[in-house]
Design a protein around this motif. Sequence first.
Motif, PDB file in Angstrom:
ATOM      1  N   GLU A 108     -26.682  17.982  29.181  1.00 23.79           N
ATOM      2  CA  GLU A 108     -27.491  16.592  29.605  1.00 23.79           C
ATOM      3  C   GLU A 108     -27.842  16.506  28.221  1.00 23.79           C
ATOM      4  N   ALA A 109     -28.643  17.135  27.192  1.00 24.12           N
ATOM      5  CA  ALA A 109     -28.275  16.132  25.768  1.00 24.12           C
ATOM      6  C   ALA A 109     -26.615  15.558  26.030  1.00 24.12           C
ATOM      7  N   MET A 110     -25.593  16.186  25.745  1.00 23.46           N
ATOM      8  CA  MET A 110     -24.925  15.739  25.389  1.00 23.46           C
ATOM      9  C   MET A 110     -24.586  14.335  25.629  1.00 23.46           C
ATOM     10  N   ARG A 111     -24.843  13.552  27.254  1.00 21.05           N
ATOM     11  CA  ARG A 111     -24.990  12.711  27.127  1.00 21.05           C
ATOM     12  C   ARG A 111     -25.849  11.527  26.697  1.00 21.05           C
ATOM     13  N   ALA A 112     -26.336  12.504  26.420  1.00 28.77           N
ATOM     14  CA  ALA A 112     -27.632  11.338  25.822  1.00 28.77           C
ATOM     15  C   ALA A 112     -27.695  11.169  24.634  1.00 28.77           C
ATOM     16  N   SER A 113     -26.729  12.108  23.711  1.00 24.30           N
ATOM     17  CA  SER A 113     -25.818  11.986  22.029  1.00 24.30           C
ATOM     18  C   SER A 113     -24.765  10.658  22.219  1.00 24.30           C
ATOM     19  N   ALA A 114     -24.137  11.389  23.156  1.00 24.25           N
ATOM     20  CA  ALA A 114     -22.439  10.536  23.087  1.00 24.25           C
ATOM     21  C   ALA A 114     -22.383   9.317  22.544  1.00 24.25           C
ATOM     22  N   GLU A 115     -21.677   9.187  20.846  1.00 21.77           N
ATOM     23  CA  GLU A 115     -20.950   7.597  21.400  1.00 21.77           C
ATOM     24  C   GLU A 115     -19.719   7.203  21.700  1.00 21.77           C
ATOM     25  N   PRO A 116     -19.762   5.751  21.417  1.00 20.92           N
ATOM     26  CA  PRO A 116     -18.613   4.521  21.660  1.00 20.92           C
ATOM     27  C   PRO A 116     -18.161   5.067  21.309  1.00 20.92           C
ATOM     28  N   GLY A 117     -16.328   4.631  21.996  1.00 20.11           N
ATOM     29  CA  GLY A 117     -15.184   5.000  21.660  1.00 20.11           C
ATOM     30  C   GLY A 117     -15.122   6.262  22.187  1.00 20.11           C
ATOM     31  N   SER A 118     -13.592   7.155  21.172  1.00 22.78           N
ATOM     32  CA  SER A 118     -13.058   8.630  21.978  1.00 22.78           C
ATOM     33  C   SER A 118     -14.309   9.199  21.917  1.00 22.78           C
ATOM     34  N   THR A 119     -15.134   9.374  21.213  1.00 24.15           N
ATOM     35  CA  THR A 119     -16.406  10.665  21.143  1.00 24.15           C
ATOM     36  C   THR A 119     -16.718  10.427  22.979  1.00 24.15           C
ATOM     37  N   ALA A 120     -16.909   9.298  23.634  1.00 23.17           N
ATOM     38  CA  ALA A 120     -17.399   9.180  24.885  1.00 23.17           C
ATOM     39  C   ALA A 120     -16.456   9.657  26.202  1.00 23.17           C
ATOM     40  N   GLY A 121     -15.123   9.751  25.481  1.00 24.97           N
ATOM     41  CA  GLY A 121     -13.467  10.190  26.666  1.00 24.97           C
ATOM     42  C   GLY A 121     -13.520  11.725  25.842  1.00 24.97           C
ATOM     43  N   LEU A 122     -13.925  12.225  25.157  1.00 25.12           N
ATOM     44  CA  LEU A 122     -14.125  13.338  24.331  1.00 25.12           C
ATOM     45  C   LEU A 122     -15.293  14.223  26.217  1.00 25.12           C
TER      46      LEU A 122
END
Length: 292
Positions: free
Chosen positions: A151-165
């Motif tokens: 849940e925390a990962m979904r909230a803090s994910a940045e756009p771009g390559s990070t979102a894919g990871l």
Amino acid sequence: MAFEAPQRLVRALGESDDWLGQLPKTVQEAADRWELDVERVMAPGGRSSLVLLVRQPDGTAATLKVAPPSASPPLEQAALAHWDGFGAVRLLGAADGALLLERLHPEVSLRSLPEAKALLEAAGAVRRLWVEPPAGHDFETVAERTARQAEAMRASAEPGSTAGLVSAALAARDELTALSPELLLLHGNFRQGKVLAADRTPWLTVGPEPLVGERAYDLARLVRDRVEDLIASAAGASAARRRVNRLADSLEVDADRLRGWTLFRAVESGTRAIAAGRRQEGELALEFAGWL
């Protein structure tokens, strides 16, 4: 008792943290309870507890660890009591968030060894911790802990390559938790720096964040050890994948499950570090995750 908490701990908890304000009193109460002579505070120390080198009334060296409620010291106490010194530091006493532990050699961890030797010793150390949990335990499961982290990962994910990871890591986590092959007591944060030189046996583990689940989860943080060296190497990506296979083979763990948990834990650690302002640390973890 007058002393200064290590800045690493202060930065992690925040200077206004109430627990930090009560720390001198808490340490004094623990020292009085066990009649300890406090030698010094360990620095730089960790981000979640204060560690002091002490001596017991008979002169025996020991270690006093004081942690805030957020670090769940009762769970660490329960795990150490269950291991009873087998593969882990021995618990000598516990009260009010303070743990009295046998003295190890905090300046010498497995990180002082060459990489191949360190991984071999680490595999032997963590193997001893994987036992059946005590009856009626309060440890959370791998599925429960990683659900909160997801849940925390979904909230803090940045756009771009990070979102894919993040998407790949979450998908791996969903697949892995759909069927857990075993429920063993795990260290929870096992890595080379958590294995210290000792007197009664060459190496003992410290600092568990215990939970129950499969061994592959417990190995996943170890795979990422010395990530700075891997990133600096031209063959870092292939070396990381070989490390997964080597550890899986030596400890009879499914390599695909170890790879999946390594991906999830690297992405979770990376996104959490970036959210906390430790961008360089976070980017290293995410670059490593991209190799998997």
